[in-house]
Design a protein around this motif. Structure first.
Motif, PDB file in Angstrom:
ATOM      1  N   ASP A 193     132.725 110.150 -53.385  1.00  0.00           N
ATOM      2  CA  ASP A 193     132.838 108.715 -53.138  1.00  0.00           C
ATOM      3  C   ASP A 193     131.513 107.983 -53.297  1.00  0.00           C
ATOM      4  O   ASP A 193     131.497 106.779 -53.556  1.00  0.00           O
ATOM      5  CB  ASP A 193     133.390 108.459 -51.730  1.00  0.00           C
ATOM      6  N   SER A 194     130.388 108.709 -53.087  1.00  0.00           N
ATOM      7  CA  SER A 194     129.081 108.067 -53.132  1.00  0.00           C
ATOM      8  C   SER A 194     128.010 109.113 -53.409  1.00  0.00           C
ATOM      9  O   SER A 194     128.257 110.323 -53.299  1.00  0.00           O
ATOM     10  CB  SER A 194     128.778 107.377 -51.796  1.00  0.00           C
ATOM     11  N   SER A 235     131.632 105.691 -57.486  1.00  0.00           N
ATOM     12  CA  SER A 235     131.726 107.143 -57.377  1.00  0.00           C
ATOM     13  C   SER A 235     130.489 107.812 -57.955  1.00  0.00           C
ATOM     14  O   SER A 235     129.930 107.355 -58.957  1.00  0.00           O
ATOM     15  CB  SER A 235     132.954 107.666 -58.139  1.00  0.00           C
TER      16      SER A 235
END
Length: 231
Positions: free
Chosen positions: A184-185, A124
């Motif tokens: 998420d990224s 994350s």
């Protein structure tokens, strides 16, 4: 960490650490991070903990503060946070690793005022914001405005938020509000830059703010820590 765990652990604890250059060069800063990360298995009531390098400093106040590393942890109650702070393993990590290797620390705690959980997973990307409000503005006003603004933004691009008023002013350097936005990224975090709804949300709260620290970090994936950006 599951969504249910995130809901059950609304107390956020953030510590910004400015490591000594010689500690970074010698590996002592990495050992400091490891000593803090190891608390996950020995301190009861610790729902989540991440310690690692800062990826990017995103505001003038962040650059002036100059943190190189940070710790982010979560708890079900303020008492669990107090138990963590007093736990012998935590005290040993602070005395043996943080104090010798950190030039400066800034700490802030809040109870999440967001309605939805913000689970953090390996890989994350997280944007941290610390803020001081302008004179005459109540922090509760800012919390209310952020809640409305983030709702209006419609949890843009899948971001999940946690935010609230700081309840531990002693080491906060005057910062009264904290927020983490979890993606998420890194690619998803970068994708919100310039997003219309996000910019509208920022514009809604900007008049209330005096000074803002903004920085990004990445939660260590299973394969090992991410490479820190040049600071």
């Amino acid at each position: 960490m599951s969504s249910s765990a995130a809901v059950a652990a609304p107390v956020e604890h953030i510590v910004l650490l400015k490591a000594r250059p010689e500690s970074v060069a010698s590996g002592a800063a990495a050992a400091m991070v490891s000593s803090l990360q190891a608390l996950a298995t020995v301190v009861p009531g610790l729902a989540y903990i991440h310690a690692g390098p800062v990826l990017r400093l995103r505001s003038p106040a962040a650059e002036a503060l100059g943190p190189t590393h940070l710790l982010h942890s979560r708890y079900a109650t303020k008492q669990d946070l107090a138990t963590y702070a007093a736990h012998p393993a935590h005290v040993a990590a602070v005395q043996g690793h943080v104090i010798p290797n950190a030039l400066d620390t800034t700490a802030i705690d809040w109870v999440n005022a967001a309605l939805l959980p913000s689970p953090v997973s390996p890989g994350s990307a997280v944007r941290l914001t610390l803020a001081k409000v302008k004179e005459g503005v109540e922090v509760a006003q800012l919390v209310e405005k952020v809640a409305a603004a983030t709702k209006a933004a419609g949890e843009a691009k899948g971001v999940k938020m946690s935010f609230g008023e700081n309840f531990s002013p002693a080491r906060a350097k005057g910062y009264q509000f904290g927020m983490v936005a979890v993606f998420d990224s890194v690619e998803e975090l970068d994708a919100v830059e310039g997003d219309g709804k996000v910019e509208e949300a920022k514009a809604a709260v900007r008049p209330l703010l005096d000074e803002v620290v903004v920085l990004d970090f990445v939660v260590e994936p299973a394969g090992g820590p991410p490479a820190p950006a040049s600071l």
